[in-house]
Enzyme design. Structure first.
Site, PDB file in Angstrom:
ATOM      1  N   ILE A 155      -3.982   3.523   8.752  1.00 30.56           N
ATOM      2  CA  ILE A 155      -3.253   2.246   8.726  1.00 30.56           C
ATOM      3  C   ILE A 155      -2.310   2.174   9.932  1.00 30.56           C
ATOM      4  O   ILE A 155      -2.217   1.141  10.595  1.00 30.56           O
ATOM      5  CB  ILE A 155      -2.481   2.090   7.393  1.00 30.56           C
ATOM      6  CG1 ILE A 155      -3.468   1.974   6.222  1.00 30.56           C
ATOM      7  CG2 ILE A 155      -1.569   0.860   7.445  1.00 30.56           C
ATOM      8  CD1 ILE A 155      -2.824   1.970   4.842  1.00 30.56           C
ATOM      9  N   ARG A 231       5.785   3.437   0.782  1.00 33.78           N
ATOM     10  CA  ARG A 231       6.268   3.537  -0.592  1.00 33.78           C
ATOM     11  C   ARG A 231       7.786   3.467  -0.562  1.00 33.78           C
ATOM     12  O   ARG A 231       8.414   4.034   0.354  1.00 33.78           O
ATOM     13  CB  ARG A 231       5.844   4.874  -1.235  1.00 33.78           C
ATOM     14  CG  ARG A 231       4.394   4.941  -1.648  1.00 33.78           C
ATOM     15  CD  ARG A 231       4.109   4.033  -2.859  1.00 33.78           C
ATOM     16  NE  ARG A 231       2.721   4.087  -3.288  1.00 33.78           N
ATOM     17  CZ  ARG A 231       1.752   3.250  -2.885  1.00 33.78           C
ATOM     18  NH1 ARG A 231       2.015   2.286  -2.024  1.00 33.78           N
ATOM     19  NH2 ARG A 231       0.517   3.381  -3.352  1.00 33.78           N
ATOM     20  N   GLU A 260       9.596  -0.749  -8.368  1.00 37.99           N
ATOM     21  CA  GLU A 260       8.999  -2.096  -8.362  1.00 37.99           C
ATOM     22  C   GLU A 260       8.665  -2.555  -9.775  1.00 37.99           C
ATOM     23  O   GLU A 260       8.226  -1.738 -10.578  1.00 37.99           O
ATOM     24  CB  GLU A 260       7.722  -2.075  -7.509  1.00 37.99           C
ATOM     25  CG  GLU A 260       8.036  -1.804  -6.054  1.00 37.99           C
ATOM     26  CD  GLU A 260       6.767  -1.550  -5.241  1.00 37.99           C
ATOM     27  OE1 GLU A 260       5.656  -1.719  -5.778  1.00 37.99           O
ATOM     28  OE2 GLU A 260       6.910  -1.170  -4.079  1.00 37.99           O
ATOM     29  N   HIS A 278       5.443  -6.318  -2.421  1.00 35.72           N
ATOM     30  CA  HIS A 278       4.327  -5.370  -2.298  1.00 35.72           C
ATOM     31  C   HIS A 278       2.983  -6.102  -2.160  1.00 35.72           C
ATOM     32  O   HIS A 278       2.142  -6.042  -3.053  1.00 35.72           O
ATOM     33  CB  HIS A 278       4.304  -4.406  -3.495  1.00 35.72           C
ATOM     34  CG  HIS A 278       3.479  -3.167  -3.235  1.00 35.72           C
ATOM     35  ND1 HIS A 278       3.735  -1.961  -3.812  1.00 35.72           N
ATOM     36  CD2 HIS A 278       2.387  -2.954  -2.435  1.00 35.72           C
ATOM     37  CE1 HIS A 278       2.845  -1.057  -3.412  1.00 35.72           C
ATOM     38  NE2 HIS A 278       2.010  -1.652  -2.571  1.00 35.72           N
ATOM     39  N   GLY A 280       1.052  -5.761   0.752  1.00 39.58           N
ATOM     40  CA  GLY A 280       0.338  -5.160   1.888  1.00 39.58           C
ATOM     41  C   GLY A 280      -1.151  -5.425   1.871  1.00 39.58           C
ATOM     42  O   GLY A 280      -1.734  -5.874   2.860  1.00 39.58           O
TER      43      GLY A 280
HETATM   44  C1  8YV Z   1      -1.756  -1.844  -3.865  1.00 35.73           C
HETATM   45  C2  8YV Z   1      -1.214   0.157  -2.371  1.00 35.73           C
HETATM   46  O1  8YV Z   1      -0.633  -2.656  -3.973  1.00 35.73           O
HETATM   47  O2  8YV Z   1      -3.332   1.000  -1.803  1.00 35.73           O
HETATM   48  C3  8YV Z   1      -2.168   1.248  -2.058  1.00 35.73           C
HETATM   49  O3  8YV Z   1      -1.745   2.414  -2.072  1.00 35.73           O
HETATM   50  O4  8YV Z   1      -0.046   0.358  -2.448  1.00 35.73           O
HETATM   51  C4  8YV Z   1      -1.662  -1.239  -2.497  1.00 35.73           C
HETATM   52  O5  8YV Z   1      -2.784  -1.500  -1.772  1.00 35.73           O
HETATM   53  C5  8YV Z   1      -1.808  -1.041  -5.082  1.00 35.73           C
HETATM   54  O6  8YV Z   1      -2.764  -0.043  -5.032  1.00 35.73           O
HETATM   55  C6  8YV Z   1      -2.107  -1.938  -6.278  1.00 35.73           C
HETATM   56  O7  8YV Z   1      -2.083  -1.250  -7.430  1.00 35.73           O
END
Ligand code: 8YV
Length: 312
Positions: A155, A231, A260, A278, A280
């Site tokens: 990422i 996070r 959260e 959140h 992303g």
């Molecule tokens: C999602 C994430 O919000 O992939 C991750 O680790 O934090 C995000 O893509 C999350 O997984 C949704 O439950």
């Protein structure tokens, strides 16, 4: 006979619907008596489809002696105790790569919103201030600034590509130096010192808890910014709040929080922070791709084949 699986949380609706059609599903999050719920099903549940932050730890694994696999929706597996899984020979999978571009888009959006104060600009127009008070005050350019990436993984690389296109320079810190075309800083404090915007992209969990605290924020100082799309646990949140209140850093862009969806309402009073819920990876396309990978891992496992994206 359909294999029986457990959902730990309410998650992506289309993914959960597909899983419900293919497997016999048990929804732990709907039960008020979790221990009894698990006990009644302990000899049948062979997989967990994990959604969201509820912990998948040794206690839950021990309550499910037939458990073979935990298939997570999301790349981050900090809510799953990987050592506990390893000890019990339980496979853990996640959903990497399919969300890189989307999360990188969000990261750059947060940089833009934080430095250029775009949400505040929009609110200014809606409040009628443009006509009554005149132009919005000047903000800060991205071009020529240095983006310090804390955690240059897949990422982070996608974020770097975008930031370069916007005229930014890149530096990074990882635990180990990589073969990457960017200058490396030996620790997060040095990275903060050498950057205008510190971009937090590390995994969560114990190893990175409060990695960004007073020392790193002091190294940033009052003219520089921090953005977190990793996070909430990676930043010492009460310290960050205080530093924002006291203008000891220029600003912050936050997509993630420690608890959260809760956070101190004191954040809401500040003009030098941009808050996202959140999001992303939160697009229709990306969430479908994440769900497809989560489902594929379960299908492969129950077909006796190797899973696609194994963590342990
Ligand atoms: C999602 C994430 O919000 O992939 C991750 O680790 O934090 C995000 O893509 C999350 O997984 C949704 O439950």
């Amino acid at each position: 006979m359909k294999p029986e699986i457990l959902f730990t949380g309410k998650g992506h609706a289309a993914t959960q619907a597909t899983l419900e059609a293919e497997f016999t599903v048990h929804k732990l999050f709907e039960s008020n008596e979790k221990e009894r719920f698990l006990k009644e099903r302990s000899d049948r549940i062979r997989a967990i489809a994990s959604f969201g932050p509820s912990p998948v730890d040794g206690k839950l694994m021990d309550a499910l002696p037939k458990l073979e696999i935990v298939s997570n929706f999301g790349v981050g597996v900090d809510q799953i105790n990987l050592d506990d899984a390893k000890k019990r020979n339980i496979i853990v999978t996640n959903t990497p790569d399919v969300l890189n571009e989307c999360v990188a888009d969000t990261a750059i959006a947060l940089v833009l919103c934080t430095l250029r104060k775009l949400p505040q600009c929009e609110a200014y127009v809606r409040a009628g201030h443009w006509a009554s008070k005149g132009p919005y005050p000047l903000t800060t350019s991205l071009g020529g600034k240095t983006l310090g990436i804390l955690g240059l993984g897949r990422i982070g690389e996608a974020i770097a590509k975008r930031a370069i296109a916007m005229g930014m320079k890149i530096r990074y810190h990882n635990r180990r130096k990589k073969d990457a075309p960017y200058p490396y800083d030996a620790d997060p404090v040095a990275l903060a010192k050498n950057s205008d915007v510190l971009m937090v992209v590390t995994p969560g969990g114990d190893e990175t808890r409060n990695l960004v605290g007073a020392k790193v924020l002091d190294a940033l100082g009052p003219k520089k910014y921090v953005v977190n799309i990793a996070r909430g646990s990676v930043i010492d949140e009460p310290v960050l709040l205080r530093y924002l209140q006291e203008n000891r850093i220029a600003g912050a862009g936050l997509d993630v929080f420690v608890d959260e969806p809760r956070m101190s309402s004191d954040f809401f009073k500040l003009d030098n922070v941009v808050l996202f819920p959140h999001v992303g990876s939160a697009t229709t396309e990306t969430r479908k791709a994440m769900g497809d990978l989560q489902i594929e891992n379960l299908r492969l496992h129950f077909a006796g084949k190797p899973v696609r994206t194994r963590v342990v």
